[in-house]
Design a protein around this motif. Structure first.
Motif, PDB file in Angstrom:
ATOM      1  N   GLU A  11      -1.475   6.037   6.013  1.00  0.00           N
ATOM      2  CA  GLU A  11      -1.887   7.133   6.884  1.00  0.00           C
ATOM      3  C   GLU A  11      -3.398   7.135   7.085  1.00  0.00           C
ATOM      4  N   LEU A  12      -4.142   6.845   6.011  1.00  0.00           N
ATOM      5  CA  LEU A  12      -5.597   6.755   6.138  1.00  0.00           C
ATOM      6  C   LEU A  12      -5.987   5.633   7.099  1.00  0.00           C
ATOM      7  N   LEU A  13      -5.326   4.488   6.959  1.00  0.00           N
ATOM      8  CA  LEU A  13      -5.601   3.367   7.856  1.00  0.00           C
ATOM      9  C   LEU A  13      -5.223   3.711   9.293  1.00  0.00           C
ATOM     10  N   ASP A  14      -4.113   4.421   9.476  1.00  0.00           N
ATOM     11  CA  ASP A  14      -3.708   4.848  10.818  1.00  0.00           C
ATOM     12  C   ASP A  14      -4.803   5.704  11.454  1.00  0.00           C
ATOM     13  N   ASP A  15      -5.386   6.599  10.666  1.00  0.00           N
ATOM     14  CA  ASP A  15      -6.439   7.479  11.180  1.00  0.00           C
ATOM     15  C   ASP A  15      -7.718   6.718  11.533  1.00  0.00           C
ATOM     16  N   LEU A  16      -7.898   5.537  10.949  1.00  0.00           N
ATOM     17  CA  LEU A  16      -9.102   4.751  11.191  1.00  0.00           C
ATOM     18  C   LEU A  16      -8.967   3.771  12.348  1.00  0.00           C
ATOM     19  N   LYS A  17      -7.791   3.692  12.928  1.00  0.00           N
ATOM     20  CA  LYS A  17      -7.587   2.785  14.058  1.00  0.00           C
ATOM     21  C   LYS A  17      -8.395   3.264  15.258  1.00  0.00           C
ATOM     22  N   HIS A  18      -9.008   2.315  15.960  1.00  0.00           N
ATOM     23  CA  HIS A  18      -9.754   2.654  17.175  1.00  0.00           C
ATOM     24  C   HIS A  18      -8.818   2.941  18.341  1.00  0.00           C
ATOM     25  N   HIS A  19      -7.653   2.334  18.311  1.00  0.00           N
ATOM     26  CA  HIS A  19      -6.622   2.600  19.310  1.00  0.00           C
ATOM     27  C   HIS A  19      -5.266   2.382  18.638  1.00  0.00           C
ATOM     28  N   PRO A  20      -4.223   3.027  19.124  1.00  0.00           N
ATOM     29  CA  PRO A  20      -2.920   3.002  18.445  1.00  0.00           C
ATOM     30  C   PRO A  20      -2.345   1.612  18.194  1.00  0.00           C
ATOM     31  N   LYS A  21      -2.651   0.650  19.045  1.00  0.00           N
ATOM     32  CA  LYS A  21      -2.078  -0.686  18.879  1.00  0.00           C
ATOM     33  C   LYS A  21      -2.966  -1.622  18.058  1.00  0.00           C
ATOM     34  N   ILE A  45       0.844  -1.187   0.000  1.00  0.00           N
ATOM     35  CA  ILE A  45       0.000   0.000   0.000  1.00  0.00           C
ATOM     36  C   ILE A  45       0.884   1.242   0.000  1.00  0.00           C
ATOM     37  N   SER A  46       0.322   2.328  -0.449  1.00  0.00           N
ATOM     38  CA  SER A  46       1.070   3.588  -0.473  1.00  0.00           C
ATOM     39  C   SER A  46       1.147   4.172   0.937  1.00  0.00           C
ATOM     40  N   HIS A  47       2.051   5.100   1.119  1.00  0.00           N
ATOM     41  CA  HIS A  47       2.158   5.785   2.412  1.00  0.00           C
ATOM     42  C   HIS A  47       0.864   6.539   2.715  1.00  0.00           C
ATOM     43  N   GLN A  48       0.255   7.086   1.689  1.00  0.00           N
ATOM     44  CA  GLN A  48      -1.001   7.822   1.867  1.00  0.00           C
ATOM     45  C   GLN A  48      -2.096   6.886   2.391  1.00  0.00           C
ATOM     46  N   THR A  49      -2.197   5.683   1.829  1.00  0.00           N
ATOM     47  CA  THR A  49      -3.199   4.722   2.292  1.00  0.00           C
ATOM     48  C   THR A  49      -2.896   4.281   3.716  1.00  0.00           C
TER      49      THR A  49
END
Length: 79
Positions: free
Chosen positions: A17-27, A11-15
């Protein structure tokens, strides 16, 4: 011990980052995030014929100009 099969995806770095923003918690794992998104994308209750006809009627209203903007409704209601 049973080990589920795994695969690697690219996946791209942009994708990412999008997935990171969708995490319910950091881990939360990307596996969990992607699984949740995939589950949400699958509609197990397809639209009924009546719902489809209602949507078509709504689109006809929009095309014919039989709609009001939110601003107009707010002004009419005094809010």
């Amino acid at each position: 011990m049973y080990m589920s099969s795994m695969t690697t995806i690219r996946i791209s770095h942009q994708t990412k980052e999008l997935l990171d923003d969708l995490k319910h918690h950091p881990k939360e794992s990307y596996e969990d995030v992607i699984g949740r998104l995939a589950t949400m994308a699958c509609d197990d209750e397809p639209l009924s014929d009546e719902e489809i006809e209602d949507m078509k009627a709504s689109l006809d209203d929009i095309k014919a100009g039989r709609v009001k903007t939110l601003r107009t409704v707010r002004n009419e209601m005094g809010i």
